[in-house]
Design a protein around this motif. Structure first.
Motif, PDB file in Angstrom:
ATOM      1  N   TRP A 185      36.759  51.326  25.897  1.00 57.84           N
ATOM      2  CA  TRP A 185      36.003  50.604  26.926  1.00 57.84           C
ATOM      3  C   TRP A 185      36.406  49.135  26.941  1.00 57.84           C
ATOM      4  CZ3 TRP A 185      32.733  52.239  30.733  1.00 57.84           C
ATOM      5  CH2 TRP A 185      32.007  51.253  31.405  1.00 57.84           C
ATOM      6  N   ALA A 186      36.544  48.522  25.757  1.00 54.95           N
ATOM      7  CA  ALA A 186      36.917  47.110  25.683  1.00 54.95           C
ATOM      8  C   ALA A 186      38.283  46.867  26.320  1.00 54.95           C
ATOM      9  CB  ALA A 186      36.932  46.657  24.229  1.00 54.95           C
ATOM     10  N   LEU A 187      39.211  47.798  26.120  1.00 55.81           N
ATOM     11  CA  LEU A 187      40.559  47.617  26.637  1.00 55.81           C
ATOM     12  C   LEU A 187      40.684  47.960  28.117  1.00 55.81           C
ATOM     13  CD1 LEU A 187      42.601  49.131  23.676  1.00 55.81           C
ATOM     14  CD2 LEU A 187      42.234  46.713  24.187  1.00 55.81           C
ATOM     15  N   LEU A 188      39.847  48.887  28.586  1.00 60.02           N
ATOM     16  CA  LEU A 188      39.974  49.378  29.962  1.00 60.02           C
ATOM     17  C   LEU A 188      39.075  48.650  30.950  1.00 60.02           C
ATOM     18  CD1 LEU A 188      40.062  53.182  29.119  1.00 60.02           C
ATOM     19  CD2 LEU A 188      41.978  51.844  30.008  1.00 60.02           C
ATOM     20  N   ARG A 189      37.981  48.068  30.480  1.00 62.64           N
ATOM     21  CA  ARG A 189      37.018  47.445  31.392  1.00 62.64           C
ATOM     22  C   ARG A 189      37.574  46.193  32.045  1.00 62.64           C
ATOM     23  NH1 ARG A 189      34.699  45.098  34.538  1.00 62.64           N
ATOM     24  NH2 ARG A 189      32.477  45.017  35.030  1.00 62.64           N
ATOM     25  N   ALA A 190      38.443  45.469  31.348  1.00 68.45           N
ATOM     26  CA  ALA A 190      39.021  44.252  31.922  1.00 68.45           C
ATOM     27  C   ALA A 190      40.063  44.610  32.974  1.00 68.45           C
ATOM     28  CB  ALA A 190      39.660  43.411  30.818  1.00 68.45           C
ATOM     29  N   ALA A 191      40.136  43.805  34.029  1.00 69.57           N
ATOM     30  CA  ALA A 191      41.154  44.014  35.059  1.00 69.57           C
ATOM     31  C   ALA A 191      42.541  43.823  34.447  1.00 69.57           C
ATOM     32  CB  ALA A 191      40.944  43.032  36.199  1.00 69.57           C
ATOM     33  N   PRO A 192      43.580  44.425  35.039  1.00 70.04           N
ATOM     34  CA  PRO A 192      44.928  44.353  34.447  1.00 70.04           C
ATOM     35  C   PRO A 192      45.412  42.933  34.191  1.00 70.04           C
ATOM     36  CG  PRO A 192      44.879  45.987  36.200  1.00 70.04           C
ATOM     37  CD  PRO A 192      43.552  45.275  36.241  1.00 70.04           C
ATOM     38  N   HIS A 193      45.022  41.980  35.031  1.00 64.75           N
ATOM     39  CA  HIS A 193      45.505  40.605  34.868  1.00 64.75           C
ATOM     40  C   HIS A 193      44.634  39.796  33.907  1.00 64.75           C
ATOM     41  CE1 HIS A 193      42.661  40.740  38.247  1.00 64.75           C
ATOM     42  NE2 HIS A 193      42.257  39.571  37.808  1.00 64.75           N
ATOM     43  N   ASP A 194      43.575  40.388  33.360  1.00 64.99           N
ATOM     44  CA  ASP A 194      42.680  39.675  32.447  1.00 64.99           C
ATOM     45  C   ASP A 194      42.868  40.183  31.019  1.00 64.99           C
ATOM     46  OD1 ASP A 194      41.530  38.201  34.483  1.00 64.99           O
ATOM     47  OD2 ASP A 194      39.960  39.703  34.839  1.00 64.99           O
ATOM     48  N   ARG A 195      42.627  39.305  30.082  1.00 62.13           N
ATOM     49  CA  ARG A 195      42.611  39.732  28.680  1.00 62.13           C
ATOM     50  C   ARG A 195      41.276  40.408  28.391  1.00 62.13           C
ATOM     51  NH1 ARG A 195      46.441  37.576  25.285  1.00 62.13           N
ATOM     52  NH2 ARG A 195      47.724  35.880  26.131  1.00 62.13           N
ATOM     53  N   PRO A 196      41.277  41.440  27.565  1.00 60.51           N
ATOM     54  CA  PRO A 196      39.994  42.036  27.161  1.00 60.51           C
ATOM     55  C   PRO A 196      39.150  41.001  26.437  1.00 60.51           C
ATOM     56  CG  PRO A 196      41.848  43.407  26.481  1.00 60.51           C
ATOM     57  CD  PRO A 196      42.427  42.112  26.935  1.00 60.51           C
ATOM     58  N   GLN A 197      37.879  40.996  26.726  1.00 65.96           N
ATOM     59  CA  GLN A 197      36.979  40.066  26.049  1.00 65.96           C
ATOM     60  C   GLN A 197      36.407  40.718  24.807  1.00 65.96           C
ATOM     61  OE1 GLN A 197      34.015  38.801  28.875  1.00 65.96           O
ATOM     62  NE2 GLN A 197      35.297  37.135  29.611  1.00 65.96           N
ATOM     63  N   ASP A 198      36.652  40.123  23.673  1.00 65.26           N
ATOM     64  CA  ASP A 198      36.066  40.639  22.441  1.00 65.26           C
ATOM     65  C   ASP A 198      34.741  39.925  22.245  1.00 65.26           C
ATOM     66  OD1 ASP A 198      35.354  41.602  20.015  1.00 65.26           O
ATOM     67  OD2 ASP A 198      37.165  41.021  18.952  1.00 65.26           O
ATOM     68  N   THR A 199      33.667  40.598  22.607  1.00 65.67           N
ATOM     69  CA  THR A 199      32.344  39.986  22.509  1.00 65.67           C
ATOM     70  C   THR A 199      31.666  40.309  21.179  1.00 65.67           C
ATOM     71  OG1 THR A 199      31.471  41.915  23.680  1.00 65.67           O
ATOM     72  CG2 THR A 199      31.990  39.973  24.989  1.00 65.67           C
ATOM     73  N   ARG A 277      45.890  54.716  42.818  1.00 71.08           N
ATOM     74  CA  ARG A 277      46.887  54.099  43.689  1.00 71.08           C
ATOM     75  C   ARG A 277      47.274  52.715  43.189  1.00 71.08           C
ATOM     76  NH1 ARG A 277      44.298  54.899  47.968  1.00 71.08           N
ATOM     77  NH2 ARG A 277      45.361  56.808  48.625  1.00 71.08           N
ATOM     78  N   HIS A 278      46.288  51.953  42.691  1.00 73.95           N
ATOM     79  CA  HIS A 278      46.551  50.582  42.251  1.00 73.95           C
ATOM     80  C   HIS A 278      46.765  50.478  40.749  1.00 73.95           C
ATOM     81  CE1 HIS A 278      45.667  48.961  46.212  1.00 73.95           C
ATOM     82  NE2 HIS A 278      44.595  49.728  46.263  1.00 73.95           N
ATOM     83  N   ARG A 279      46.683  51.619  40.049  1.00 74.47           N
ATOM     84  CA  ARG A 279      46.886  51.652  38.582  1.00 74.47           C
ATOM     85  C   ARG A 279      45.878  50.756  37.877  1.00 74.47           C
ATOM     86  NH1 ARG A 279      50.022  54.414  41.729  1.00 74.47           N
ATOM     87  NH2 ARG A 279      52.298  54.382  41.429  1.00 74.47           N
ATOM     88  N   GLU A 280      44.591  50.883  38.258  1.00 75.84           N
ATOM     89  CA  GLU A 280      43.550  49.990  37.740  1.00 75.84           C
ATOM     90  C   GLU A 280      42.349  50.791  37.239  1.00 75.84           C
ATOM     91  OE1 GLU A 280      42.711  47.296  40.928  1.00 75.84           O
ATOM     92  OE2 GLU A 280      44.571  46.160  40.652  1.00 75.84           O
ATOM     93  N   PRO A 281      42.381  51.254  35.986  1.00 73.94           N
ATOM     94  CA  PRO A 281      41.255  52.019  35.445  1.00 73.94           C
ATOM     95  C   PRO A 281      39.950  51.240  35.409  1.00 73.94           C
ATOM     96  CG  PRO A 281      43.205  52.226  34.043  1.00 73.94           C
ATOM     97  CD  PRO A 281      43.499  51.155  35.035  1.00 73.94           C
ATOM     98  N   ASP A 282      40.022  49.902  35.431  1.00 72.95           N
ATOM     99  CA  ASP A 282      38.789  49.107  35.386  1.00 72.95           C
ATOM    100  C   ASP A 282      37.896  49.383  36.591  1.00 72.95           C
ATOM    101  OD1 ASP A 282      39.435  46.362  37.325  1.00 72.95           O
ATOM    102  OD2 ASP A 282      41.119  47.561  36.602  1.00 72.95           O
ATOM    103  N   ARG A 283      38.481  49.847  37.702  1.00 72.06           N
ATOM    104  CA  ARG A 283      37.676  50.192  38.868  1.00 72.06           C
ATOM    105  C   ARG A 283      36.698  51.320  38.529  1.00 72.06           C
ATOM    106  NH1 ARG A 283      40.312  49.122  44.342  1.00 72.06           N
ATOM    107  NH2 ARG A 283      42.023  47.676  43.929  1.00 72.06           N
TER     108      ARG A 283
END
Length: 345
Positions: A185-199, A277-283
């Motif tokens: 979830w931590a790795l996939l929730r961030a958009a492709p152009h964003d770094r994952p946030q380690d909260t 289509r956009h290769r964006e699992p965060d959606r």
């Protein structure tokens, strides 16, 4: 379904037909639908097939049939007929029928609801990746592409490269610290152009509403608990219409949250197709969060289980059916992300 909704549904069907190579014609910027004239068939008519016939080099009726096959079953649309030289005629469902058709579609498809052929005929292969986040994202994107009918080859040099921000070295132990579900979830929730946030570990492992992963998984677990409770009370899910039984003074609120949840479930196939289509699992992660929020609003305002001395009614059976449909969508989305969906939390 509004005329704008119907227009978008027809446009989506045209785009699908073009993507699947069933129709070779430019996709129009918009599709116009009009109220059927006196003596016509259905509620609305559309002449898009006549517009596309010449560039497609097909008779307009053939184009209409291609579109018809891809628009049938869309929630809110009851019947689709082809009349005259190639007009599409639509009969719409009312609110209760629309939600009933949606629930039946989700029940029939199960966790594969939203899978389809939007990318049929597309072949994709990925460049080799080794970095942790890229591996996780690439695996999920492959799963998404296959769920939309694409052919995915082995990762090879010269293939399509995923543009994934690398995970800092300090975060490469995410799986050891958080376990599979929270780390993914931590790795996939961030958009492709964003770094994952380690909260912090607590934020993703804590069983509280502020943790979005817990909220999504708890919403699914709650739908399963509702089904178990209903069986104990001697009834099962069957969508029969909204009925009554809302909390006192909350009939309008119950209708609003029911419609909001149903709208998100109806949007799910488009979200999956766009994520592929956009290769964006965060959606998908964002969609699951929205479904979970809508489910709890629905659960609180239109209880699927009788309260107090209430007896199970048609309204409860209908709400339970919609709740179970929400659970199916949540479980299916989590599965695509490679995250488990426990029935008890």
């Amino acid at each position: 379904m509004t005329p704008a909704d119907l227009s978008r549904a027809v446009l989506h069907a045209v785009r699908r037909a073009v993507d699947e190579d069933a129709l070779r014609a430019p996709v129009p910027a918009r599709v116009r639908v009009e109220r059927t004239r006196p003596g016509g068939r259905g509620d609305y008519a559309c002449a898009v097939a006549l517009q596309l016939a010449r560039p497609a080099a097909l008779p307009a009726r053939d184009v209409a049939e291609i579109i018809r096959e891809r628009v049938r079953g869309v929630p809110g649309i009851g019947a689709v007929e082809v009349t005259g030289p190639g007009f599409l005629n639509f009969s719409l469902l009312d609110g209760a029928d629309r939600i009933g058709a949606l629930v039946r579609d989700i029940t029939r498809s199960g966790r594969e609801y939203g899978h389809g052929h939007a990318l049929a005929g597309t072949t994709v292969s990925f460049a080799p990746v080794e970095e942790a986040r890229a591996l996780v994202v690439a695996g999920v994107v492959e799963r998404l592409l296959r769920a939309q009918g694409a052919t995915v080859g082995a990762r090879a040099a010269g293939g399509e490269a995923l543009h994934v921000m690398p995970v800092p070295a300090a975060d490469r132990d995410l799986f050891a610290r958080l376990g599979n579900d929270a780390a993914r979830w931590a790795l996939l929730r961030a958009a492709p152009h964003d770094r994952p946030q380690d909260t912090g570990d607590d934020a993703l492992l804590a069983q509280r509403e502020g943790n979005p992963l817990f909220r999504v998984r708890y919403a699914y677990a709650r739908t399963r608990a509702l089904s178990r409770n209903a069986r104990q009370l001697g009834f099962t899910a069957t969508y029969e219409g909204p009925g009554g039984g809302a909390r006192p003074g909350g009939a309008e609120r119950a209708e609003a949250v029911t419609d909001a949840l149903a709208a998100l479930l109806a949007d799910h196939p488009d979200v999956l197709a766009a994520a592929a289509r956009h290769r964006e699992p965060d959606r998908i992660a964002r969609q699951l969060e929205a479904v979970a929020r809508a489910f709890f609003d629905f659960h609180d305002s239109a209880p699927p289980i009788p309260v107090g001395d209430e007896k199970p009614s048609a309204a409860h059976r209908s709400r339970l059916a919609l709740a179970e449909a929400a659970g199916t969508v949540l479980a299916g989305g989590l599965s695509l992300l490679g995250i488990s969906a426990p029935e008890v939390l």
